[in-house]
Design an enzyme around this catalytic site. Structure first.
Site, PDB file in Angstrom:
ATOM      1  N   ARG A 296       0.813  -1.207   0.000  1.00 53.27           N
ATOM      2  CA  ARG A 296       0.000   0.000   0.000  1.00 53.27           C
ATOM      3  C   ARG A 296       0.849   1.261   0.000  1.00 53.27           C
ATOM      4  NH1 ARG A 296      -4.822  -2.221   4.069  1.00 53.27           N
ATOM      5  NH2 ARG A 296      -6.020  -3.222   2.391  1.00 53.27           N
ATOM      6  N   TYR A 440      -6.126  -1.186  -6.782  1.00 56.38           N
ATOM      7  CA  TYR A 440      -5.549  -2.395  -6.186  1.00 56.38           C
ATOM      8  C   TYR A 440      -4.901  -2.117  -4.833  1.00 56.38           C
ATOM      9  CZ  TYR A 440      -1.075  -1.414  -8.814  1.00 56.38           C
ATOM     10  OH  TYR A 440       0.067  -0.894  -9.366  1.00 56.38           O
ATOM     11  N   GLU A 441      -4.635  -3.204  -4.125  1.00 56.78           N
ATOM     12  CA  GLU A 441      -4.171  -3.182  -2.724  1.00 56.78           C
ATOM     13  C   GLU A 441      -5.166  -2.485  -1.800  1.00 56.78           C
ATOM     14  OE1 GLU A 441      -2.028  -5.185  -2.535  1.00 56.78           O
ATOM     15  OE2 GLU A 441      -1.077  -5.121  -4.487  1.00 56.78           O
ATOM     16  N   GLY A 442      -6.438  -2.657  -2.103  1.00 59.94           N
ATOM     17  CA  GLY A 442      -7.492  -2.042  -1.309  1.00 59.94           C
ATOM     18  C   GLY A 442      -7.939  -0.752  -1.962  1.00 59.94           C
TER      19      GLY A 442
END
Length: 598
Positions: A296, A440-442
């Site tokens: 992140r 992506y990655e949340g």
């Protein structure tokens, strides 16, 4: 054709004049990184990015990755050779543990190089970036045997790594995952299931690919409490620790994506593939979140990187493109028109992008420096404060810098006018590549919920109160500095807005959780403005100090720094009041319509 020049001088200014990196010499690794070495590393990294990786960016976008009939994947022309050059240079091992072949240099230096890599070629940079994240997770949670088997090969770049979370029916809600793990009695497991959206899942750049896979052991509890983490290599290590027999894990297809075409985003099929447990049974999420948090922060850096390279190209175009005359009279009377950089709205666009880039760079490096403190300091209080900082800032860095990074890529495209919509100018690729960083990655809505729902109240609000205290103390200590007065006043007002929003959540979100959900994204951006404002105030103070001490040939850069700081505080920081108004309006109007009315 787009261009890129790594911002080495600005990075050094942040590291040494703003963050005072030389004061961390007591930490392991920092004594091995004197300023002359740091400058040499940054300049060599810049050379690799500018001369090798940047020319391949368009190649990766136009040609992309190709899945062959046997399930293997061929990366774009030049990618493999560039990776070999990167590997031979020892770049992957820069901040890795020396016990496993790493150089042990500061994480903050690795983050600086990471920006250069992603600006020059985001899709390519994801291959080593994911490997570093996988190494971090194994380093913290794997047993000694797994570390000895995998970390040296990964630090050398001979093997690469991935993370496997998402399934066709399961994205953010990992409690729904179905990939199963069956114990074999010899310490290994048979992993079966399908994962999607797996970046760098299959490629031809390394001898082996080490997949970190979330799966559920038979009989494990339902939901997230029953998830375990496994290391599942493409090739099983042989008796000598080299890549041996093929494991039944394969790429079913390459996803057809909007951008980052040079990275092989795969559907991965696990057909009773052999894997080994990382950490404890049913404790896979904490282990994977080591990699997730690394990822992140790296994705926030990716947002910054696309904003930076888009800005650089927009500046070049604005200085060259002749169109119209300045409102205050011709600035290039010997030419048929003035360059568009004379127009105030073009300046607004460029200044907005630059203000975000320079503050974002400082924010990322500040956070990376806290990672060094957390991992290397022997002082428990220092370690705790640094860990608090990273937990609080991770959703801010990821969410805010990727939102603004995409916005700035679009701004750069807009500045080009019609040429921005034509592929040969390259602006479209920056827009398309930047877009995924918000997802992506949340996805960024999840980052905002994480900030408001988890991070603010963690440990009784210890992290956020520490941040408030630090910014407030800076304002108090510098309130009588006449040169900083305009900046300090604006920063103090923004901090008060952020504190008011935080208090409003405390008073209104517990009884009515929708208020937290409704205000989470405005709050994340309010927090981001204050954090960037704090960075700008510190940079302005450092610039004034350099000017007062003679500047040593940096007068032009330092005066420009102060000019951009003034723009930020006059034109961007006032948005904190608008965000506060949105937050305190609550959720009523947002939730008023029944679903059928949409």
């Amino acid at each position: 054709m787009p261009v890129y020049k790594a911002p080495v001088e600005d990075t050094l200014f942040v590291l040494y004049d703003v963050l005072n990196m030389e004061n961390y010499g007591n930490l392991p690794g920092f004594s091995d990184a004197p300023r002359d070495l740091v400058e040499a590393v940054l300049n060599e990294g810049a050379k690799l990015c500018e001369e090798v990786l940047q020319p391949l960016n368009v190649v990766g976008d136009t040609i992309g990755c190709h899945r062959n009939d046997d399930g293997s994947v061929t990366t774009p022309p030049g990618f493999k050779a560039a990776y070999e050059q990167y590997r031979e240079g020892g770049w992957l091992a820069l901040s890795a543990d020396p016990d496993y072949g790493g150089q042990g240099l500061p994480v903050v230096l690795n983050a600086a190089i990471g920006e250069f890599l992603s600006s020059s070629n985001l899709a390519w940079a994801m291959y080593p970036g994911l490997t570093q994240g996988a190494m971090a997770a194994l380093h913290v949670h794997a047993n000694d045997e797994i570390k000895r088997t995998y970390l040296p090969k990964m630090a050398s770049g001979v093997w690469t790594g991935t993370m496997n979370l998402t399934e066709p029916h399961c994205g953010t809600d990992l409690g729904l995952l179905r990939t199963k793990a069956v114990p074999q009695g010899d310490g290994s497991y048979k992993i079966s299931g399908q994962k999607i959206f797996i970046s760098a899942g299959e490629h031809d750049m390394s001898e082996n690919i080490v997949h970190l896979v979330l799966a559920r052991i038979e009989g494990a509890p339902a939901g997230t409490k029953g998830i375990s983490l496994f290391v599942v290599p493409k090739f099983l290590p042989d008796a000598d620790g080299n890549a041996g027999s093929r494991n039944p894990v394969s790429c079913g297809k390459i996803e057809e994506k909007m951008g980052i075409h040079g990275n092989s985003t795969c559907v991965m099929n696990y057909d009773e593939a052999t894997g080994w447990l990382v950490g404890q049974e049913n404790k896979g999420l904490p282990a994977m979140f080591v990699m997730m948090n690394e990822a992140r922060l790296s994705v926030g850096l990716q947002g910054l990187s696309q904003s930076e390279v888009a800005y650089q190209n927009a500046v070049t175009y604005a200085k060259d493109r002749l169109q119209g005359r300045s409102l205050s009279g011709p600035k290039a009377p010997d030419k048929p028109a003035d360059p568009i950089i004379v127009h105030p709205d073009v300046r607004r666009t460029l200044m907005t992008m630059r203000a975000v880039n320079e503050a974002g760079r400082a924010l990322v490096l500040w956070t990376a420096l806290q990672a060094d403190v957390h991992h290397r300091s022997e002082d428990a209080a220092e370690k705790q404060k640094a860990d608090d900082h990273m937990g609080l800032m991770t959703p801010v860095v990821k969410g805010v810098l990727t939102d603004l990074g995409f916005d700035n890529a679009v701004k750069a495209q807009q500045l080009y006018g019609g040429h921005g919509y034509i592929n040969e100018w390259g602006m479209g690729q920056f827009v398309r590549d930047a877009r995924i960083t918000m997802i992506y990655e949340g996805a960024n809505g999840i980052q905002a919920l994480d900030l408001v729902g988890r991070k603010l109240g963690a440990n009784g609000g210890r992290a956020v109160m520490s941040f408030f205290g630090e910014v407030g103390a800076f304002c108090s200590q510098n309130k009588d500095d006449a040169a900083l007065a305009p900046f300090i006043g604006s920063l103090s007002k923004g901090l008060k807005d952020l504190q008011a929003a935080t208090m409003w959540f405390m008073q209104n979100a517990m009884a009515k959780p929708d208020n937290a959900g409704a205000g989470s994204t405005p709050y994340m951006h309010l927090f981001g403005l204050v954090a960037m404002g704090y960075m700008w105030a510190k940079m302005a103070k450092a610039a004034n100090l350099k000017l007062a001490n003679g500047a040593n040939g940096t007068e032009e850069r330092m005066n420009a720094k102060l000019g951009v700081a003034r723009f930020f505080f006059e034109q961007m920081m006032p948005e904190t009041a608008a965000h506060l108004a949105r937050i305190t309006a609550g959720a009523d109007s947002m939730m008023a319509l029944p679903a059928d009315a949409f």
